[in-house]
Design a protein around this motif. Structure first.
Motif, mmCIF file in Angstrom:
data_model
loop_
_atom_site.group_PDB
_atom_site.id
_atom_site.type_symbol
_atom_site.label_atom_id
_atom_site.label_comp_id
_atom_site.label_asym_id
_atom_site.label_seq_id
_atom_site.Cartn_x
_atom_site.Cartn_y
_atom_site.Cartn_z
ATOM 1 N N PHE A 61 -5.015 -0.081 -7.946
ATOM 2 C CA PHE A 61 -4.655 -0.981 -6.851
ATOM 3 C C PHE A 61 -5.821 -1.905 -6.510
ATOM 4 O O PHE A 61 -5.640 -3.126 -6.372
ATOM 5 N N ASP A 62 -7.026 -1.351 -6.390
ATOM 6 C CA ASP A 62 -8.204 -2.156 -6.058
ATOM 7 C C ASP A 62 -8.515 -3.162 -7.151
ATOM 8 O O ASP A 62 -8.890 -4.310 -6.865
ATOM 9 N N ARG A 80 0.823 -1.206 0.000
ATOM 10 C CA ARG A 80 0.000 0.000 0.000
ATOM 11 C C ARG A 80 0.859 1.259 0.000
ATOM 12 O O ARG A 80 0.337 2.358 -0.196
ATOM 13 N N GLU A 135 -2.130 8.107 5.777
ATOM 14 C CA GLU A 135 -2.428 8.293 4.356
ATOM 15 C C GLU A 135 -1.792 9.569 3.797
ATOM 16 O O GLU A 135 -1.599 10.556 4.510
ATOM 17 N N ASN A 136 -1.475 9.500 2.486
ATOM 18 C CA ASN A 136 -0.983 10.653 1.715
ATOM 19 C C ASN A 136 0.247 11.311 2.349
ATOM 20 O O ASN A 136 0.310 12.517 2.519
ATOM 21 N N PRO A 147 2.195 9.281 -4.648
ATOM 22 C CA PRO A 147 1.789 7.911 -5.005
ATOM 23 C C PRO A 147 2.369 7.480 -6.350
ATOM 24 O O PRO A 147 2.592 8.300 -7.241
ATOM 25 N N HIS A 200 0.866 5.996 0.974
ATOM 26 C CA HIS A 200 0.623 5.866 2.413
ATOM 27 C C HIS A 200 1.861 5.321 3.119
ATOM 28 O O HIS A 200 2.693 4.650 2.505
ATOM 29 N N ASP A 224 -2.499 4.574 -8.482
ATOM 30 C CA ASP A 224 -3.741 5.171 -7.982
ATOM 31 C C ASP A 224 -4.617 4.100 -7.339
ATOM 32 O O ASP A 224 -4.451 2.897 -7.582
ATOM 33 N N GLN A 225 -5.567 4.530 -6.505
ATOM 34 C CA GLN A 225 -6.401 3.617 -5.727
ATOM 35 C C GLN A 225 -7.226 2.692 -6.612
ATOM 36 O O GLN A 225 -7.376 1.508 -6.316
ATOM 37 N N GLN A 226 -7.748 3.217 -7.719
ATOM 38 C CA GLN A 226 -8.576 2.406 -8.613
ATOM 39 C C GLN A 226 -7.781 1.249 -9.214
ATOM 40 O O GLN A 226 -8.260 0.117 -9.275
ATOM 41 N N LEU A 245 0.553 3.588 -2.844
ATOM 42 C CA LEU A 245 -0.601 4.495 -2.913
ATOM 43 C C LEU A 245 -0.290 5.861 -2.301
ATOM 44 O O LEU A 245 -1.139 6.758 -2.322
#
Length: 449
Positions: free
Chosen positions: A117-118, A73, A105-106, A110, A78, A113-115, A76
């Motif tokens: 990664f998910d 993570r 976080e942040n 990064p 984090h 991106d979160q999308q 991202l």
């Protein structure tokens, strides 16, 4: 600070995973292109704990390294702390559960991106590879569920000596067969892929023709589905919380009865373990339900996100694993209206990410002409007549005599077809027979099984 060169390798690993490559395949690709492994790259720049180490192979990527990169993570932006804790017995660090980590976080730039990664986590959680985890991935694995029992549907890539990928309910196959789910809910992979493709084409056309109307219809459909779903989950949440409170009272009660001698130690131990197990399961369910209920409050812009996803692709003729996981939340498969019949109907419910179950107007019910209805009636009558004849033959024993007569020949034909399929896979390198492996001399002190 982000290292641009290393960051590009990380981005490429995530991109290859989305394209359908597995960790072993990615590792082999990086090794063939002579990309330095992380520890060797750090040592080259005078960083890391291995800067004075002599490496056996500086390009020796392993699948475990790829898996670790895909789970980090930190990419991202984090900072993750307290992943390990020293144990009081051996004084060594041990990994702790993810819910005990501390995430800031942040804290830095990064890389992923979160999308993305998910999506990668979803793909890796779903995909199963043929035949042993290293080969070709089944595109719909992890997305199909039985509409009756809710169990996952597993893929079978060969059926009776034919290369026909079919999905069946996993609960049906568990021993005793047919107890947890009464039927297989069998469906061909190409049928589902074709249905998803046609539906996405219709949705894209509908969104392109009248975007404002499309947004309104999607939001209405989404709102009605969420209202019903949230209502069910809130009822279940209240029931689970009430049961947890009851279990607390019961645990105190049996403890007091045991101390006062009203309950034997063995009986107390049995009840205590039973109540503890139920309490643990309910606590986990309550946590999941609370998250689900809260998530519904954050879906106001989901229609826009779904439209952006539709606009991302030019056509839907060929669906990749990445596309399927981006669009599909789950697919519920019902049993066929008439089992054992090629020409029959079978209901399939497709739930999309962000918007749930949305059926475009082009997929509405079609009115059949009198001629078509008459043809369907005749076909069904013929099927009923043939089925009744089969039942009569079965009752008289004629069917069993016929099956016994052709059993040996049919079995031999199927085995021959399976052998041909296996020979093709061996030629492609999918399977490696043990007999073809190089012989190794027994080592001194080694035990031979």
């Amino acid at each position: 600070m982000v290292d641009p060169e290393a960051a590009e390798v990380v981005k490429r690993i995530f991109a290859m995973t989305i394209e359908g490559y597995g960790p072993y395949q990615i590792a082999s690709k990086l090794k063939s292109e002579k990309v330095l492994i992380p520890s060797a790259y750090l040592a080259q720049h005078g960083e890391g704990v291995n800067k004075n180490k002599t490496f056996k192979d500086v390009y020796g990527w392993g699948s475990s390294t790829i898996c670790n990169i895909l789970e980090k993570r930190e990419y991202l932006g984090h900072t993750i702390n307290f992943k390990t804790r020293k144990h009081f017995k051996d004084k060594k660090s041990h990994y702790v559960p993810e819910d005990e980590w501390t995430i800031f976080e942040n804290t830095h730039e990064p890389i992923i991106d979160q999308q993305t990664f998910d999506l990668v986590q979803k793909i890796r959680g779903n995909v199963r590879r043929y035949p042993d985890g290293w080969g070709e991935a089944a595109p719909l694995t992890g997305l199909l569920y039985c509409a009756d029992c809710g169990g996952k549907m597993y893929v079978h890539r060969t059926n009776n000596g034919k290369r026909i990928s079919q999905y069946t309910c996993s609960q049906y196959s568990k021993v005793p067969v047919g107890k947890l789910c009464t039927t297989q809910h069998r469906i061909n992979e190409d049928v589902v892929l074709s249905l998803v493709s046609e539906m996405l084409k219709a949705i894209a056309e509908y969104a392109k023709h009248d975007r404002a109307e499309f947004v309104r219809v999607v939001q209405e459909a989404q709102s009605s589905q969420q209202t019903a779903e949230v209502k069910k989950q809130r009822i279940r949440l209240a029931t689970a919380k009430q049961r947890v409170s009851e279990l607390e009272v019961l645990l105190c009660k049996i403890y007091e009865d045991n101390i006062l001698g009203k309950l034997s130690d063995s009986r107390y131990a049995t009840l205590d373990a039973q109540y503890e197990k139920e309490q643990s399961e309910l606590t986990a369910e309550i946590s999941a339900l609370e998250k689900a209920v809260k998530s519904y409050e954050k879906h106001e812009k989901d229609a826009d996100r779904f439209i952006a996803l539709i606009d991302k692709y030019e056509n839907f003729d060929k669906l990749t694993i990445a596309m399927l996981n981006e669009f599909i939340e789950k697919i519920l498969v019902h049993e066929r209206d008439r089992k054992g019949s090629i020409q029959t109907t079978q209901e399939v419910e497709i739930y999309f990410n962000f918007v749930g179950r949305f059926v475009p107007p082009a997929f509405g019910e079609v009115e059949l002409t009198p001629e078509e209805l008459e043809e369907i009636r005749k076909r069904e009558e013929r099927k009923d007549r043939l089925h009744q004849n089969y039942l009569k033959r079965k009752a008289s024993g004629a069917q069993k005599r016929y099956e016994d007569k052709i059993k040996g020949r049919k079995k031999a034909e199927i085995e021959a077809k399976k052998a041909a399929i296996r020979a093709e896979d061996i030629a492609k390198g999918v399977f490696v027979p043990v007999s073809s492996l190089p012989q190794r001399e027994p080592q001194k002190g080694a035990q031979i099984a």
